[in-house]
Design an enzyme around this catalytic site. Structure first.
Site, mmCIF file in Angstrom:
data_model
loop_
_atom_site.group_PDB
_atom_site.id
_atom_site.type_symbol
_atom_site.label_atom_id
_atom_site.label_comp_id
_atom_site.label_asym_id
_atom_site.label_seq_id
_atom_site.Cartn_x
_atom_site.Cartn_y
_atom_site.Cartn_z
ATOM 1 N N ASP A 79 0.990 -1.103 -0.089
ATOM 2 C CA ASP A 79 -0.006 -0.202 -0.034
ATOM 3 C C ASP A 79 0.877 1.249 -0.029
ATOM 4 O O ASP A 79 1.031 1.924 0.944
ATOM 5 C CB ASP A 79 -0.853 -0.085 1.238
ATOM 6 C CG ASP A 79 -2.066 -1.060 1.080
ATOM 7 O OD1 ASP A 79 -2.442 -1.469 0.026
ATOM 8 O OD2 ASP A 79 -2.421 -1.725 1.917
ATOM 9 N N LYS A 135 0.478 -8.036 -2.665
ATOM 10 C CA LYS A 135 -0.874 -7.603 -2.962
ATOM 11 C C LYS A 135 -0.677 -6.215 -3.282
ATOM 12 O O LYS A 135 -0.354 -5.571 -2.816
ATOM 13 C CB LYS A 135 -1.840 -7.836 -1.784
ATOM 14 C CG LYS A 135 -3.164 -7.348 -1.829
ATOM 15 C CD LYS A 135 -4.130 -7.526 -0.806
ATOM 16 C CE LYS A 135 -3.830 -6.496 0.211
ATOM 17 N NZ LYS A 135 -4.748 -5.214 -0.280
ATOM 18 N N ASP A 144 -6.025 -6.681 -5.619
ATOM 19 C CA ASP A 144 -6.845 -6.399 -4.761
ATOM 20 C C ASP A 144 -7.697 -4.947 -5.350
ATOM 21 O O ASP A 144 -7.585 -3.868 -4.486
ATOM 22 C CB ASP A 144 -6.240 -6.210 -3.448
ATOM 23 C CG ASP A 144 -7.416 -6.132 -2.043
ATOM 24 O OD1 ASP A 144 -8.588 -6.498 -2.607
ATOM 25 O OD2 ASP A 144 -7.080 -5.702 -1.169
ATOM 26 N N LEU A 145 -8.514 -5.139 -6.278
ATOM 27 C CA LEU A 145 -9.145 -4.051 -6.949
ATOM 28 C C LEU A 145 -10.568 -3.845 -6.043
ATOM 29 O O LEU A 145 -11.263 -2.895 -6.488
ATOM 30 C CB LEU A 145 -9.056 -4.175 -8.331
ATOM 31 C CG LEU A 145 -7.769 -3.813 -9.051
ATOM 32 C CD1 LEU A 145 -8.129 -3.993 -10.668
ATOM 33 C CD2 LEU A 145 -6.977 -2.670 -8.780
ATOM 34 N N LYS A 146 -10.997 -5.039 -5.465
ATOM 35 C CA LYS A 146 -12.418 -5.013 -4.889
ATOM 36 C C LYS A 146 -13.401 -4.465 -5.942
ATOM 37 O O LYS A 146 -14.107 -3.272 -5.429
ATOM 38 C CB LYS A 146 -12.320 -4.090 -3.575
ATOM 39 C CG LYS A 146 -11.382 -4.630 -2.453
ATOM 40 C CD LYS A 146 -11.762 -4.030 -1.207
ATOM 41 C CE LYS A 146 -10.853 -4.420 0.071
ATOM 42 N NZ LYS A 146 -9.250 -4.151 -0.195
ATOM 43 N N ASP A 155 -19.197 -3.397 -9.179
ATOM 44 C CA ASP A 155 -19.951 -2.460 -10.333
ATOM 45 C C ASP A 155 -21.091 -3.234 -11.225
ATOM 46 O O ASP A 155 -21.192 -4.439 -10.644
ATOM 47 C CB ASP A 155 -19.015 -1.821 -11.368
ATOM 48 C CG ASP A 155 -19.448 -0.620 -12.079
ATOM 49 O OD1 ASP A 155 -20.446 -0.627 -12.516
ATOM 50 O OD2 ASP A 155 -18.345 0.371 -12.120
ATOM 51 N N ILE A 156 -21.527 -2.903 -12.115
ATOM 52 C CA ILE A 156 -22.487 -3.753 -12.749
ATOM 53 C C ILE A 156 -21.683 -4.906 -13.212
ATOM 54 O O ILE A 156 -20.752 -4.762 -13.561
ATOM 55 C CB ILE A 156 -23.251 -3.019 -13.864
ATOM 56 C CG1 ILE A 156 -22.269 -2.512 -14.909
ATOM 57 C CG2 ILE A 156 -24.309 -1.863 -13.273
ATOM 58 C CD1 ILE A 156 -22.926 -1.957 -16.011
ATOM 59 N N PRO A 157 -22.654 -6.121 -13.777
ATOM 60 C CA PRO A 157 -21.863 -7.172 -14.145
ATOM 61 C C PRO A 157 -20.916 -7.012 -15.215
ATOM 62 O O PRO A 157 -19.962 -7.646 -15.295
ATOM 63 C CB PRO A 157 -22.726 -8.264 -14.591
ATOM 64 C CG PRO A 157 -24.195 -7.901 -13.651
ATOM 65 C CD PRO A 157 -23.744 -6.285 -13.374
ATOM 66 N N THR A 213 -12.735 -5.183 6.891
ATOM 67 C CA THR A 213 -12.186 -5.414 8.268
ATOM 68 C C THR A 213 -12.199 -4.042 8.863
ATOM 69 O O THR A 213 -11.945 -4.129 10.143
ATOM 70 C CB THR A 213 -10.795 -5.935 7.981
ATOM 71 O OG1 THR A 213 -10.038 -5.248 6.865
ATOM 72 C CG2 THR A 213 -10.899 -7.408 7.770
ATOM 73 N N ARG A 256 -2.453 -8.582 12.529
ATOM 74 C CA ARG A 256 -1.607 -7.754 13.625
ATOM 75 C C ARG A 256 -0.940 -8.636 14.454
ATOM 76 O O ARG A 256 -1.672 -8.991 15.367
ATOM 77 C CB ARG A 256 -2.575 -6.743 14.206
ATOM 78 C CG ARG A 256 -3.317 -5.799 13.490
ATOM 79 C CD ARG A 256 -2.269 -4.689 12.912
ATOM 80 N NE ARG A 256 -3.090 -3.750 12.225
ATOM 81 C CZ ARG A 256 -3.590 -3.728 10.941
ATOM 82 N NH1 ARG A 256 -3.209 -4.785 10.386
ATOM 83 N NH2 ARG A 256 -3.935 -2.847 10.222
ATOM 84 N N ARG A 312 0.653 -2.864 6.919
ATOM 85 C CA ARG A 312 1.390 -1.830 7.777
ATOM 86 C C ARG A 312 2.087 -2.563 8.679
ATOM 87 O O ARG A 312 3.284 -1.969 9.222
ATOM 88 C CB ARG A 312 0.210 -0.787 8.257
ATOM 89 C CG ARG A 312 -0.042 0.192 7.163
ATOM 90 C CD ARG A 312 -1.227 0.917 7.349
ATOM 91 N NE ARG A 312 -2.479 0.106 7.609
ATOM 92 C CZ ARG A 312 -3.431 0.437 7.933
ATOM 93 N NH1 ARG A 312 -3.870 1.717 8.183
ATOM 94 N NH2 ARG A 312 -4.547 -0.390 7.959
#
Ligand code: C5P
Length: 231
Positions: free
Chosen positions: A8, A30, A57-59, A62-64, A112, A173, A203
């Site tokens: 990240d 990732k 990891d674009l999560k 949206d529409i199909p 999370t 963690r 992190r």
């Protein structure tokens, strides 16, 4: 047991520096929204060149038609794993599965960072555990290889999902590391003992004074817990 480190970062330079330092430890990487938005497919290829599958990891949510198109583009990049929000719905998840047959699609259950109060504010009144179970079952029913959840829901998903479904936990963690913006966290040991197949640490490794040492400690804790879990 696969451990992914979340890169990240806001640009390719520090992300690749961290990845080069950590790659010899055998971790996967990732690439998430921040790095992909800043540095695009080029950084995915650079991370792939270090070896091992990249978890993109674009999560997607949206529409199909759009989710399917994005999944197809991710498949063309050759990523190993890709996330789609289960709350995008069964048709969107199916579109991703059909468009990216060689990619491990993972359905994100409940972020999370969200707690019960956040869900209530969004009109979801049945609680985190029930929501995670419902979204996890929907993801696997739509053809996803597995699900993403917090350490706290690993055991319930392990029990609810068919054998062979991948349970990947984020929000991991080591004891003593700050939770940051995460609401539902657990230690590597707890997460593995609960039955996770893969874990993501961000992190706790990348923001440590010595990321390589922090990563070694996570890997040692995971390996020890996995040994106990198998015995
Ligand atoms: O730094 P930290 O360990 O909290 O990073 C967790 C990573 O996992 C972040 O990249 C975040 O986007 C991701 N993630 C998450 N919760 C989910 C899915 C992914 O925190 N449900």
């Amino acid at each position: 047991m696969k451990v992914f480190v979340a890169l990240d970062f806001g640009s390719a330079g520090p992300a690749l520096e961290a990845a080069r330092a950590l790659a010899p430890l055998g971790v996967g990487f990732k690439v998430g929204l921040e790095l992909f938005t800043a540095a695009g497919p080029a950084v995915v290829r650079d991370v792939q060149a270090l070896g091992g599958p990249v978890f993109l990891d674009l999560k997607l949510h949206d529409i199909p038609n759009t989710v399917g198109g994005a999944a197809r583009a991710a498949a063309a990049l050759g990523v190993g794993w890709l996330t789609v929000h289960a709350s995008a719905g069964p048709a969107a998840m199916r579109a991703a599965v059909e468009a990216a047959p060689g990619v491990g699609l993972l359905g994100v259950t409940v972020l999370t960072s969200l707690g019960e109060d956040d869900l209530a504010a969004l009109g979801v009144t049945r609680g985190v555990a029930e929501q995670v179970r419902a979204l996890g079952l929907a993801a696997v029913a739509a053809g996803c290889r597995g699900v993403v959840c917090s350490p706290r829901e690993v055991a319930l998903l392990r029990a609810a999902l068919p054998a062979g479904a991948i349970v990947l936990a984020t929000g991991v963690r080591p004891a003593g590391v700050a939770a940051g913006d995460q609401a539902r966290v657990g230690t590597p040991r707890e997460t593995v003992a609960a039955g996770a197949d893969m874990v993501v640490v961000g992190r706790a490794v990348t923001a440590a004074a010595d990321p390589v040492a922090a990563c070694r400690a996570v890997l040692a804790e995971v390996a020890e817990a996995a040994r106990q879990w198998l015995n």
